[in-house]
Design an enzyme around this catalytic site. Structure first.
Site, PDB file in Angstrom:
ATOM      1  N   GLY A  12       2.518   5.951   2.146  1.00  0.00           N
ATOM      2  CA  GLY A  12       3.634   6.603   1.471  1.00  0.00           C
ATOM      3  C   GLY A  12       3.680   8.096   1.715  1.00  0.00           C
ATOM      4  O   GLY A  12       4.764   8.671   1.903  1.00  0.00           O
ATOM      5  N   LYS A  76      -0.460  -1.109  -3.340  1.00  0.00           N
ATOM      6  CA  LYS A  76      -1.252  -2.243  -2.901  1.00  0.00           C
ATOM      7  C   LYS A  76      -0.583  -3.540  -3.370  1.00  0.00           C
ATOM      8  O   LYS A  76       0.085  -3.588  -4.404  1.00  0.00           O
ATOM      9  CB  LYS A  76      -2.664  -2.157  -3.486  1.00  0.00           C
ATOM     10  CG  LYS A  76      -3.470  -0.957  -3.012  1.00  0.00           C
ATOM     11  CD  LYS A  76      -3.903  -1.114  -1.576  1.00  0.00           C
ATOM     12  CE  LYS A  76      -4.873  -0.017  -1.179  1.00  0.00           C
ATOM     13  NZ  LYS A  76      -5.273  -0.112   0.247  1.00  0.00           N
ATOM     14  N   LYS A 178       1.954  -8.963  11.744  1.00  0.00           N
ATOM     15  CA  LYS A 178       1.084  -7.909  11.222  1.00  0.00           C
ATOM     16  C   LYS A 178      -0.004  -8.494  10.324  1.00  0.00           C
ATOM     17  O   LYS A 178      -1.153  -8.046  10.353  1.00  0.00           O
ATOM     18  CB  LYS A 178       1.909  -6.878  10.444  1.00  0.00           C
ATOM     19  CG  LYS A 178       1.059  -5.700  10.006  1.00  0.00           C
ATOM     20  CD  LYS A 178       1.800  -4.745   9.110  1.00  0.00           C
ATOM     21  CE  LYS A 178       0.844  -3.663   8.634  1.00  0.00           C
ATOM     22  NZ  LYS A 178       1.453  -2.809   7.593  1.00  0.00           N
ATOM     23  N   ASN A 182      -4.006  -7.993  10.565  1.00  0.00           N
ATOM     24  CA  ASN A 182      -4.828  -7.549   9.440  1.00  0.00           C
ATOM     25  C   ASN A 182      -5.932  -8.549   9.110  1.00  0.00           C
ATOM     26  O   ASN A 182      -7.059  -8.162   8.780  1.00  0.00           O
ATOM     27  CB  ASN A 182      -3.953  -7.317   8.210  1.00  0.00           C
ATOM     28  CG  ASN A 182      -3.152  -6.037   8.296  1.00  0.00           C
ATOM     29  OD1 ASN A 182      -3.528  -5.104   8.994  1.00  0.00           O
ATOM     30  ND2 ASN A 182      -2.027  -5.989   7.590  1.00  0.00           N
ATOM     31  N   SER A 247     -10.070  -0.085   8.930  1.00  0.00           N
ATOM     32  CA  SER A 247      -9.019  -0.768   8.182  1.00  0.00           C
ATOM     33  C   SER A 247      -8.874  -0.202   6.775  1.00  0.00           C
ATOM     34  O   SER A 247      -9.788   0.425   6.224  1.00  0.00           O
ATOM     35  CB  SER A 247      -9.328  -2.270   8.102  1.00  0.00           C
ATOM     36  OG  SER A 247     -10.436  -2.498   7.254  1.00  0.00           O
ATOM     37  N   SER A 248      -7.703  -0.449   6.183  1.00  0.00           N
ATOM     38  CA  SER A 248      -7.491  -0.040   4.796  1.00  0.00           C
ATOM     39  C   SER A 248      -8.478  -0.735   3.871  1.00  0.00           C
ATOM     40  O   SER A 248      -8.907  -0.167   2.862  1.00  0.00           O
ATOM     41  CB  SER A 248      -6.052  -0.351   4.375  1.00  0.00           C
ATOM     42  OG  SER A 248      -5.773  -1.736   4.504  1.00  0.00           O
ATOM     43  N   GLU A 260      -6.953  -5.414  -0.740  1.00  0.00           N
ATOM     44  CA  GLU A 260      -5.829  -6.344  -0.685  1.00  0.00           C
ATOM     45  C   GLU A 260      -6.230  -7.669  -0.056  1.00  0.00           C
ATOM     46  O   GLU A 260      -5.354  -8.432   0.367  1.00  0.00           O
ATOM     47  CB  GLU A 260      -4.690  -5.724   0.125  1.00  0.00           C
ATOM     48  CG  GLU A 260      -4.062  -4.510  -0.507  1.00  0.00           C
ATOM     49  CD  GLU A 260      -2.895  -3.988   0.297  1.00  0.00           C
ATOM     50  OE1 GLU A 260      -1.742  -4.150  -0.134  1.00  0.00           O
ATOM     51  OE2 GLU A 260      -3.138  -3.412   1.382  1.00  0.00           O
TER      52      GLU A 260
END
Length: 296
Positions: A12, A76, A178, A182, A247-248, A260
């Protein structure tokens, strides 16, 4: 445009910066530390070309979306319903709502809370927060925007702001592609705390990723989704083009936050079970990350 960003984390803040830099009025809705930092020094973006800041408005409150023509929801996946409830009473009737989130069902879940359409967006960017109000860009930044009455106009504004954006009536296919990427990288990167390039050098990693991708493709196709036939090549190529990215999920585990993973590998496991398709590789990664989240 007046733009509100709900859940002003790395994704964001990155898009908020570019839109503000292009002259749009941007309001970030995020944590207290973000609000304080942005109020003191503006929103900071660090990238290869240098570091810069832009003034933006920041708040913790849901009424930050009031008057917004465009609302970017970047929370999230596990916070989707809560974010929807927070902003529902403050949205302009004519505002367009975009879901810039991981997973494939967030737009649908958010629309159910808001009782209005939400446009799904597939996001391809590597970012991380270097500190409150300070986002670091590591690669890419393009978007695939679902079709709506305002999508073409929004895509044009985004592209003019330096955000390459295309509109597709099959954005769900892009979201699945995507999701598969992930599922292949996020858990492994999180459990090893390795960036993608180093991860791929590990013994057996390519074979493990291949198993994960094949399970995901089987579930997607059984659910009526069109997956590119070269998806495995695309996934493996990502480890080269974004070799330095963690990675996130790795970032979440490193900070002691919930990830997530329930909406990534966990989603594939649940969907596979519903469709009668076994997903042992995804189940194992989901289980291991959940254990790592709850270390005693």
């Amino acid at each position: 445009m007046n733009v509100a960003v709900v859940g002003a984390g790395a994704v964001g803040c990155y898009y908020g910066f570019l839109l503000a830099q292009a002259g749009h009025a941007v309001t970030l809705i995020g944590r207290p530390a973000l609000v304080e930092a942005v109020g003191a020094a503006g929103l900071v973006l660090e990238r290869a070309a240098g570091t810069a800041s832009v003034p933006v408005r920041a708040t913790e409150a849901g009424d930050g979306v009031s008057g917004a023509d465009l609302v970017l929801v970047c929370v999230k996946s596990g916070d989707t319903e809560a974010a929807g409830a927070m902003i529902a009473g403050h949205l302009d009737p004519a505002a367009t709502i975009l879901s810039l989130q991981n997973g494939v069902d967030n737009a649908e879940r958010l629309a159910a809370v808001l009782d209005r359409p939400v446009v799904p967006v597939a996001v391809y960017v590597a970012t991380a927060m270097a500190g409150p109000g300070h986002v670091r860009h590591n690669g890419r930044g393009d978007l695939i925007l679902g079709a709506s009455e305002t999508s073409d106009r929004i895509a044009a504004a985004f592209t003019a702001a330096g955000i390459p954006t295309t509109v597709s009536a099959r954005a769900v296919d892009a979201l699945w592609a995507k999701l598969i990427t992930n599922c292949a990288y996020n858990a492994l990167s999180a459990l090893t705390q390795r960036p993608y390039g180093r991860l791929l050098q590990g013994e057996g990693v390519v074979a493990a990723i291949t198993d994960v991708v094949r399970e995901c493709v089987a579930v997607a196709e059984a659910d009526g989704v069109s997956v590119p036939p070269d998806i495995l090549d695309t996934v493996l190529d990502l480890g080269v083009t974004m070799s330095g990215q963690r990675s996130s999920t790795a970032q979440d585990l490193a900070r002691g936050r919930a990830s997530e993973i329930d909406h990534l590998n966990g989603f594939v496991v649940r969907k596979g079970a519903a469709l009668g398709i076994p997903t042992p590789a995804n189940r194992l990664l989901h289980t291991l990350v959940k254990l790592a989240e709850h270390k005693d």
